[in-house]
Design an enzyme around this catalytic site. Structure first.
Site, PDB file in Angstrom:
ATOM      1  N   ASP A  46       0.716  -1.334   0.026  1.00 49.73           N
ATOM      2  CA  ASP A  46      -0.004  -0.046   0.068  1.00 49.73           C
ATOM      3  C   ASP A  46       0.883   1.105   0.096  1.00 49.73           C
ATOM      4  O   ASP A  46       1.732   1.415   0.814  1.00 49.73           O
ATOM      5  CB  ASP A  46      -0.773  -0.216   1.539  1.00 49.73           C
ATOM      6  CG  ASP A  46      -1.927   0.947   1.349  1.00 49.73           C
ATOM      7  OD1 ASP A  46      -2.988   0.983   0.970  1.00 49.73           O
ATOM      8  OD2 ASP A  46      -1.378   2.199   2.001  1.00 49.73           O
ATOM      9  N   TYR A  51       2.992   9.919  -0.108  1.00 50.34           N
ATOM     10  CA  TYR A  51       3.981   9.296   0.852  1.00 50.34           C
ATOM     11  C   TYR A  51       5.217   9.645   0.168  1.00 50.34           C
ATOM     12  O   TYR A  51       6.420   9.505   0.654  1.00 50.34           O
ATOM     13  CB  TYR A  51       3.902   7.642   1.038  1.00 50.34           C
ATOM     14  CG  TYR A  51       2.680   7.385   1.559  1.00 50.34           C
ATOM     15  CD1 TYR A  51       1.823   8.231   2.354  1.00 50.34           C
ATOM     16  CD2 TYR A  51       2.286   6.032   1.488  1.00 50.34           C
ATOM     17  CE1 TYR A  51       0.596   7.869   2.935  1.00 50.34           C
ATOM     18  CE2 TYR A  51       1.089   5.505   1.953  1.00 50.34           C
ATOM     19  CZ  TYR A  51       0.247   6.470   2.779  1.00 50.34           C
ATOM     20  OH  TYR A  51      -0.751   6.053   3.501  1.00 50.34           O
ATOM     21  N   LYS A  76      -2.683   5.634  -4.252  1.00 46.15           N
ATOM     22  CA  LYS A  76      -3.841   6.915  -3.765  1.00 46.15           C
ATOM     23  C   LYS A  76      -3.361   8.320  -4.454  1.00 46.15           C
ATOM     24  O   LYS A  76      -2.501   8.755  -4.449  1.00 46.15           O
ATOM     25  CB  LYS A  76      -3.934   6.964  -2.282  1.00 46.15           C
ATOM     26  CG  LYS A  76      -3.819   5.691  -1.608  1.00 46.15           C
ATOM     27  CD  LYS A  76      -4.095   5.917  -0.081  1.00 46.15           C
ATOM     28  CE  LYS A  76      -3.863   4.536   0.685  1.00 46.15           C
ATOM     29  NZ  LYS A  76      -2.464   4.548   0.797  1.00 46.15           N
ATOM     30  N   HIS A 108      -7.426   9.553  -1.933  1.00 45.52           N
ATOM     31  CA  HIS A 108      -6.766   9.528  -0.673  1.00 45.52           C
ATOM     32  C   HIS A 108      -7.571  10.276   0.269  1.00 45.52           C
ATOM     33  O   HIS A 108      -7.907   9.714   1.455  1.00 45.52           O
ATOM     34  CB  HIS A 108      -5.362  10.075  -0.584  1.00 45.52           C
ATOM     35  CG  HIS A 108      -4.557   9.762   0.409  1.00 45.52           C
ATOM     36  ND1 HIS A 108      -3.139   9.274   0.167  1.00 45.52           N
ATOM     37  CD2 HIS A 108      -4.698   9.159   1.760  1.00 45.52           C
ATOM     38  CE1 HIS A 108      -2.692   9.041   1.422  1.00 45.52           C
ATOM     39  NE2 HIS A 108      -3.598   8.997   2.169  1.00 45.52           N
ATOM     40  N   SER A 141     -10.891   6.636   0.380  1.00 40.60           N
ATOM     41  CA  SER A 141     -10.159   6.670   1.689  1.00 40.60           C
ATOM     42  C   SER A 141     -10.466   7.938   2.655  1.00 40.60           C
ATOM     43  O   SER A 141     -10.510   8.864   1.857  1.00 40.60           O
ATOM     44  CB  SER A 141      -8.602   6.560   1.662  1.00 40.60           C
ATOM     45  OG  SER A 141      -7.907   6.541   2.771  1.00 40.60           O
ATOM     46  N   LEU A 194      -3.367  -0.716  14.991  1.00 44.72           N
ATOM     47  CA  LEU A 194      -2.768  -1.397  16.166  1.00 44.72           C
ATOM     48  C   LEU A 194      -2.809   0.045  16.976  1.00 44.72           C
ATOM     49  O   LEU A 194      -1.968  -0.172  17.715  1.00 44.72           O
ATOM     50  CB  LEU A 194      -1.156  -1.633  15.763  1.00 44.72           C
ATOM     51  CG  LEU A 194      -1.186  -2.935  15.058  1.00 44.72           C
ATOM     52  CD1 LEU A 194       0.075  -3.192  14.340  1.00 44.72           C
ATOM     53  CD2 LEU A 194      -2.187  -4.103  15.385  1.00 44.72           C
ATOM     54  N   THR A 239       5.728  -1.483   9.610  1.00 44.96           N
ATOM     55  CA  THR A 239       6.868  -1.788  10.526  1.00 44.96           C
ATOM     56  C   THR A 239       8.225  -1.091   9.752  1.00 44.96           C
ATOM     57  O   THR A 239       8.438  -1.383   8.845  1.00 44.96           O
ATOM     58  CB  THR A 239       6.806  -3.121  11.142  1.00 44.96           C
ATOM     59  OG1 THR A 239       8.032  -2.993  12.190  1.00 44.96           O
ATOM     60  CG2 THR A 239       7.294  -4.131  10.124  1.00 44.96           C
TER      61      THR A 239
HETATM   62  N1  LIG Z   1      -5.160   6.159   3.889  1.00 48.65           N
HETATM   63  C1  LIG Z   1      -4.809   7.148   4.920  1.00 48.65           C
HETATM   64  O1  LIG Z   1      -5.053   8.055   5.000  1.00 48.65           O
HETATM   65  C2  LIG Z   1      -3.765   6.359   5.770  1.00 48.65           C
HETATM   66  C3  LIG Z   1      -3.098   5.270   5.411  1.00 48.65           C
HETATM   67  N2  LIG Z   1      -2.228   4.616   6.225  1.00 48.65           N
HETATM   68  C4  LIG Z   1      -1.408   3.370   5.784  1.00 48.65           C
HETATM   69  O2  LIG Z   1      -1.417   2.473   6.570  1.00 48.65           O
HETATM   70  C5  LIG Z   1      -0.261   1.943   6.988  1.00 48.65           C
HETATM   71  C6  LIG Z   1      -0.026   1.529   8.494  1.00 48.65           C
HETATM   72  O3  LIG Z   1      -0.380   2.718   9.217  1.00 48.65           O
HETATM   73  P1  LIG Z   1      -0.256   2.765  10.710  1.00 48.65           P
HETATM   74  O4  LIG Z   1      -1.164   3.736  11.279  1.00 48.65           O
HETATM   75  O5  LIG Z   1       1.047   3.169  11.231  1.00 48.65           O
HETATM   76  O6  LIG Z   1      -0.515   1.126  11.248  1.00 48.65           O
HETATM   77  P2  LIG Z   1      -0.711   0.296  12.531  1.00 48.65           P
HETATM   78  O7  LIG Z   1      -1.622   0.857  13.418  1.00 48.65           O
HETATM   79  O8  LIG Z   1      -0.697  -1.131  12.076  1.00 48.65           O
HETATM   80  O9  LIG Z   1       0.659   0.530  13.207  1.00 48.65           O
HETATM   81  C7  LIG Z   1       1.978   0.104  12.903  1.00 48.65           C
HETATM   82  C8  LIG Z   1       2.959   0.528  13.663  1.00 48.65           C
HETATM   83  O10 LIG Z   1       2.704  -0.276  14.915  1.00 48.65           O
HETATM   84  C9  LIG Z   1       4.072  -0.440  15.394  1.00 48.65           C
HETATM   85  N3  LIG Z   1       3.735  -1.621  16.364  1.00 48.65           N
HETATM   86  C10 LIG Z   1       3.263  -2.824  16.191  1.00 48.65           C
HETATM   87  N4  LIG Z   1       3.020  -3.677  17.250  1.00 48.65           N
HETATM   88  C11 LIG Z   1       3.601  -3.025  18.347  1.00 48.65           C
HETATM   89  C12 LIG Z   1       3.508  -3.173  19.702  1.00 48.65           C
HETATM   90  N5  LIG Z   1       3.014  -4.314  20.429  1.00 48.65           N
HETATM   91  N6  LIG Z   1       4.027  -2.137  20.527  1.00 48.65           N
HETATM   92  C13 LIG Z   1       4.478  -1.090  19.932  1.00 48.65           C
HETATM   93  N7  LIG Z   1       4.141  -0.818  18.634  1.00 48.65           N
HETATM   94  C14 LIG Z   1       4.012  -1.586  17.899  1.00 48.65           C
HETATM   95  C15 LIG Z   1       4.804  -0.639  14.432  1.00 48.65           C
HETATM   96  O11 LIG Z   1       6.216  -0.171  15.133  1.00 48.65           O
HETATM   97  P3  LIG Z   1       7.487  -0.682  14.681  1.00 48.65           P
HETATM   98  O12 LIG Z   1       7.938   0.106  13.349  1.00 48.65           O
HETATM   99  O13 LIG Z   1       8.421  -0.390  15.867  1.00 48.65           O
HETATM  100  O14 LIG Z   1       7.591  -2.113  14.366  1.00 48.65           O
HETATM  101  C16 LIG Z   1       4.439  -0.058  13.408  1.00 48.65           C
HETATM  102  O15 LIG Z   1       5.111   1.203  12.949  1.00 48.65           O
HETATM  103  C17 LIG Z   1       0.793   3.134   6.702  1.00 48.65           C
HETATM  104  O16 LIG Z   1       2.014   2.771   6.215  1.00 48.65           O
HETATM  105  C18 LIG Z   1      -0.025   3.579   5.292  1.00 48.65           C
HETATM  106  O17 LIG Z   1       0.228   2.731   4.333  1.00 48.65           O
HETATM  107  C19 LIG Z   1      -1.731   5.284   7.418  1.00 48.65           C
HETATM  108  C20 LIG Z   1      -2.313   6.394   8.090  1.00 48.65           C
HETATM  109  C21 LIG Z   1      -3.331   7.185   7.079  1.00 48.65           C
END
Ligand SMILES: NC(=O)C1=CN([C@@H]2O[C@H](COP(=O)(O)OP(=O)(O)OC[C@H]3O[C@@H](n4cnc5c(N)ncnc54)[C@H](OP(=O)(O)O)[C@@H]3O)[C@@H](O)[C@H]2O)C=CC1
Length: 283
Positions: A46, A51, A76, A108, A141, A194, A239
């Site tokens: 994705d 980005y 997007k 987006h 989105s 998460l 991640t």
């Molecule tokens: N359409 C939109 O407007 C949006 C789209 N997105 C998309 O979604 C993707 C994921 O977004 P995001 O919100 O970051 O997703 P998540 O909520 O899935 O979070 C991912 C993050 O969680 C951390 N993590 C996982 N498990 C744990 C834990 N047990 N304790 C602490 N930290 C943890 C990881 O950190 P670590 O790096 O340390 O492993 C990772 O950076 C983006 O990359 C993007 O592609 C995101 C936001 C907006």
């Protein structure tokens, strides 16, 4: 274990877990993280114009050796330059991604287009991309009920997904949106799934995740991903760490019981916590 595959409204398959190149990788060279994700077993990537890493994603896709038909790539639409068509914008992304087509092409955010009064026109442009074969499927989105309704009123092709912040601490507030999506067969793609483990860590769901993780011999992250999967949508996660990729892919054998899912729902309803798009009214 390979991510399970769901069927979109238009009949196209979509892998239920995606590796996102926003948030942790925003604006960076995403080539290495994407190559690692593909090597570990992710097939759904994705990305987004916003980005600013589509070219590096393209490099990783070109180098991975996985046949194109086995990959699922989403990008997007950000904004349109004056006079630029939606198809021209996608062609620019395809060039960077070194692809002939994307599997999923999303608007987006409704914000730039609703402000300009062109949401319906933009959707017609999205449909043209599908007709031209530049995108297998089209979706949206961050669309609220009022945005979806505007698009649905003119759509020849309905959006197949709405990618939104989705986790137990927003589910209750999203009830009207989720009902509208269900009525039209529009799938939830979650980002921020998460957040109960990353940003709202002392919320009411935490003790449940801890006890279920113990029960199933899994991590809390894997249990929360089990909840997301039980909701029937696609999870977009990411991640910066290689070992976390395996943790995510190891979540597919967590099958929470309906009672456990309901317990998480109920606990989650006790806190409203939204991290993204806080400025947007109507979610
Ligand atoms: N359409 C939109 O407007 C949006 C789209 N997105 C998309 O979604 C993707 C994921 O977004 P995001 O919100 O970051 O997703 P998540 O909520 O899935 O979070 C991912 C993050 O969680 C951390 N993590 C996982 N498990 C744990 C834990 N047990 N304790 C602490 N930290 C943890 C990881 O950190 P670590 O790096 O340390 O492993 C990772 O950076 C983006 O990359 C993007 O592609 C995101 C936001 C907006």
């Amino acid at each position: 274990m390979a991510p399970p595959v769901l069927k979109l409204l238009d009949g196209q398959p979509i892998p239920q877990l995606a590796f996102g190149t926003g948030t942790a990788l925003y604006g960076s060279d995403a080539s290495l993280p994407v190559r690692r994700a593909l090597a570990e077993g992710f097939v759904h990537i994705d990305t987004a114009q916003m980005y600013k890493n589509e070219s590096s994603v393209g490099d990783a896709l070109a180098a991975c050796g996985i046949p194109r038909a086995q990959l699922f790539v989403t990008t997007k639409l950000d904004k349109l330059a004056p006079g630029e068509s939606v198809a021209d914008s996608l062609k620019g992304s395809l060039k960077k991604l070194q692809l002939q087509y994307v599997d999923l092409w999303l608007v987006h955010s409704p914000i730039p287009f609703e402000a300009a009064g062109v949401l319906e026109e933009v959707w017609r442009g999205m449909e043209a991309c599908k007709e031209l074969g530049l995108a297998k499927s089209i979706g949206v989105s961050n669309f609220r009920p009022k945005d979806l309704e505007r698009v649905l009123a003119v759509a020849k092709e309905k959006p197949v997904v709405n990618q939104i912040e989705f986790h137990p601490y927003v589910q209750k507030q999203l009830t009207p949106l989720l009902a509208l999506m269900k009525q039209h067969g529009i799938l939830v793609e979650s980002f921020g799934g998460l957040i109960p483990l990353t940003r709202a860590t002392s919320g009411p769901v935490t003790p449940l995740l801890q006890s279920l993780a113990k029960k199933y011999g899994k991590t809390e992250t894997q249990v929360l991903m089990g909840w997301l999967r039980a909701k029937g949508g696609v999870a977009v996660t990411t991640t910066s760490k290689e070992e976390r990729l395996r943790e995510y892919l190891g979540a597919f054998d967590v099958a929470l019981t309906p009672e456990e899912v309901a317990e998480i729902d109920q606990a989650g309803a006790g806190l409203h916590f939204r991290h993204f798009q806080k400025h947007m009214e109507g979610f």
